[in-house]
Design a protein around this motif. Sequence first.
Motif, mmCIF file in Angstrom:
data_model
loop_
_atom_site.group_PDB
_atom_site.id
_atom_site.type_symbol
_atom_site.label_atom_id
_atom_site.label_comp_id
_atom_site.label_asym_id
_atom_site.label_seq_id
_atom_site.Cartn_x
_atom_site.Cartn_y
_atom_site.Cartn_z
ATOM 1 N N PRO A 75 -6.376 4.544 12.902
ATOM 2 C CA PRO A 75 -7.367 3.477 12.711
ATOM 3 C C PRO A 75 -7.208 2.834 11.330
ATOM 4 N N ILE A 76 -6.676 1.638 11.318
ATOM 5 C CA ILE A 76 -6.452 0.918 10.054
ATOM 6 C C ILE A 76 -7.625 -0.026 9.848
ATOM 7 N N MET A 77 -8.549 0.353 8.973
ATOM 8 C CA MET A 77 -9.783 -0.412 8.908
ATOM 9 C C MET A 77 -9.717 -1.642 8.010
ATOM 10 N N PHE B 65 -15.200 1.972 -0.242
ATOM 11 C CA PHE B 65 -15.060 0.519 -0.104
ATOM 12 C C PHE B 65 -16.383 -0.227 -0.293
ATOM 13 N N ARG B 66 -17.500 0.501 -0.263
ATOM 14 C CA ARG B 66 -18.777 -0.218 -0.218
ATOM 15 C C ARG B 66 -19.848 0.293 -1.169
ATOM 16 N N VAL C 6 -19.312 -2.209 -4.753
ATOM 17 C CA VAL C 6 -17.903 -2.459 -5.108
ATOM 18 C C VAL C 6 -17.005 -1.660 -4.184
ATOM 19 N N SER C 7 -15.766 -2.123 -4.081
ATOM 20 C CA SER C 7 -14.749 -1.293 -3.469
ATOM 21 C C SER C 7 -14.078 -0.573 -4.629
ATOM 22 N N ASP D 216 -13.693 -8.254 -1.860
ATOM 23 C CA ASP D 216 -12.301 -7.904 -2.165
ATOM 24 C C ASP D 216 -11.476 -8.326 -0.956
ATOM 25 N N PRO E 242 -6.335 1.963 4.610
ATOM 26 C CA PRO E 242 -7.597 2.661 4.910
ATOM 27 C C PRO E 242 -7.534 3.339 6.275
ATOM 28 N N ILE E 243 -7.409 4.654 6.268
ATOM 29 C CA ILE E 243 -7.327 5.429 7.517
ATOM 30 C C ILE E 243 -8.717 5.954 7.826
ATOM 31 N N MET E 244 -9.389 5.311 8.780
ATOM 32 C CA MET E 244 -10.790 5.635 8.973
ATOM 33 C C MET E 244 -11.040 6.835 9.878
ATOM 34 N N HIS E 245 -10.471 7.956 9.467
ATOM 35 C CA HIS E 245 -10.845 9.277 9.978
ATOM 36 C C HIS E 245 -11.451 9.997 8.776
ATOM 37 N N TYR F 17 -18.854 -7.560 -8.831
ATOM 38 C CA TYR F 17 -19.202 -6.545 -9.833
ATOM 39 C C TYR F 17 -18.037 -5.600 -10.118
ATOM 40 N N GLU G 214 -15.725 5.186 3.974
ATOM 41 C CA GLU G 214 -16.188 3.821 3.712
ATOM 42 C C GLU G 214 -16.923 3.707 2.379
ATOM 43 N N ALA H 273 -14.240 -8.632 -6.084
ATOM 44 C CA ALA H 273 -15.675 -8.331 -6.031
ATOM 45 C C ALA H 273 -16.392 -8.964 -7.221
ATOM 46 N N THR I 180 -17.447 -6.498 0.108
ATOM 47 C CA THR I 180 -17.607 -6.746 -1.339
ATOM 48 C C THR I 180 -16.913 -8.027 -1.792
#
Lengths: 320, 320
Positions: B119-121, A95-96, A100-101, B309, A119-122, B195, A92, B193, B307
């Motif tokens: 998990p596709i966030m 992305f944060r 900014v991402s 985006d 975005p594969i959140m593992h 920034y 993450e 975003a 952000t």
Amino acid sequence: MSSYICYMDYLLPEQKMDVEGIFHNLSEDKKSSITDMDAHIKRFKEDTRLDRIAYFKDGQEFSEKVYEMVDKMLQAANIDVKKVTYIMCGNEHLFRANHVSTIHSLQADFGFSNSMILPIMHPCAATLCGLKIADKLLEEDKYILIISGCYWENVEDRYIGFTMRGDGVGLTLVSSHGELKVCDNKSLNYNNAVYDIHGAMRHDPSLSRMNLIQKGSEFLVESMKQYKCNEKTIRKIIQPNAGYSVFHDLYSYYAKVNPELFYYDNIADGGHMCDIDIIRNLKDYMEQQEINKGEYLMIYTPDVEPTFDINYYSSLLQKV
Amino acid sequence: MSSYICYMDYLLPEQKMDVEGIFHNLSEDKKSSITDMDAHIKRFKEDTRLDRIAYFKDGQEFSEKVYEMVDKMLQAANIDVKKVTYIMCGNEHLFRANHVSTIHSLQADFGFSNSMILPIMHPCAATLCGLKIADKLLEEDKYILIISGCYWENVEDRYIGFTMRGDGVGLTLVSSHGELKVCDNKSLNYNNAVYDIHGAMRHDPSLSRMNLIQKGSEFLVESMKQYKCNEKTIRKIIQPNAGYSVFHDLYSYYAKVNPELFYYDNIADGGHMCDIDIIRNLKDYMEQQEINKGEYLMIYTPDVEPTFDINYYSSLLQKV
């Protein structure tokens, strides 16, 4: 389509902080849970063999280093940015951090105009998860870019009991050609949470960590079985830098493999940096050792959810 | 392989809370940023046409309702759980609410033993993102299950300026057969975003929301172009329940489409529930209206990062 790792690279921040420094900078609350600090640090260092972690000085340095790495890759791999069809990522921070991402920014700034961000959140296994689905998503003459990046703003978040988290950046470029073939993959999602959905306790909380290691060892054995490999035909198992004794003593015992099959060289310096560990260790090992064409390497990592549920991944790689 | 939606369902919690109630339960800090509360509520309700949100009473109810929905699906769709190869999901609540990962629990408890959790966030677009890659990941005679679930524990998190978030559960089952063909998809990640990565301001913060709508309208037009469709050949555009006037007045103006092409029936009751909105609206519209074989529907949703985006997605669906 068969997929290959055609480029990989990582970056460790220049700034380093000793393990002792992190312990002494914990909140009073966290410190008070440790009875004898000196003894605790001594045992932690013996167990993990971790000396110091690497860290970015701020979120801006983190984002800028990701950019540097992408720039370096584009020059070295000499690819058309428009042929990158997916940008996968699992942290993450990407992305944060820094408001900014970094991912959205770099997609625009480097002109990856035909790519889709996935975005594969593992966080600790996004690269391996990406490799597992890459052969299905990859098209002829196209590329998949997997970016990993860690930047822990708060020193509190670095100490996670069995290890300490460092910062870093990792890149993996997947294509239909390259020096490292992704021969096969395996994954397992393991329901290891302490509670069930009705709030009832499933097992004693102290068992979660042991389950993680036992099931992980079992998964390693099953992976080798699926890959029709054994410890004689695999040159090395590349695992995360999440501690020395856990792999040297426990995994090797439960999986019945030689402890020297694992890779330990990077444990002391850097800290656990999600799946950047895998890219770092794989790259370093291949640069340190002469790997012959046809030889196999296995990469393995568990991704632990906040609930202690676990996502295990492994891949069999072959030098071609 | 061509993919089809072979089952979809959603659930709204029984408990409802008026928009007024949410405003009055905001923290003093948030309340103090609103000069004239009564006028603010009046304008909010006129703009959004949202009356009340639906909510789960606790995390346990949330998890249990997800289970009920999966159970209902397995009975209705009458499929072999072992043929589900992926469980995709995009809401962190599904991994953390109630101290359990509902996803890991249900995978084990329902015996989805050949599935991989992906998990596709993109919380507000995971279903559409899943549909976009489904044709590549789907195998003959196999299924992909996409689960969406929202449970906002804190009332503070419900009010997000232009709308209010409700709780809910949504399921989409994708296979190589079914009544709704996924003909084509489009996505766009938009760097919106405020920034850049060096900390410099890219545009006035007040522009982010207008960019979201303008770029979204452009994306709608480009989607129709790619799909070789126009407002005469598309029966309905199914969009999120994230406000009335934003679609009726702004999107229709910028995209030059009839405001009645969008679907508004579910806006008043429930609140914005990530991509569950799309499943809910699509299912309800198809039950309310006779859709003839061969007719097209378009689903559209933007997923907005913290952000600002944006990840835009659309799919063209055809009744077969």
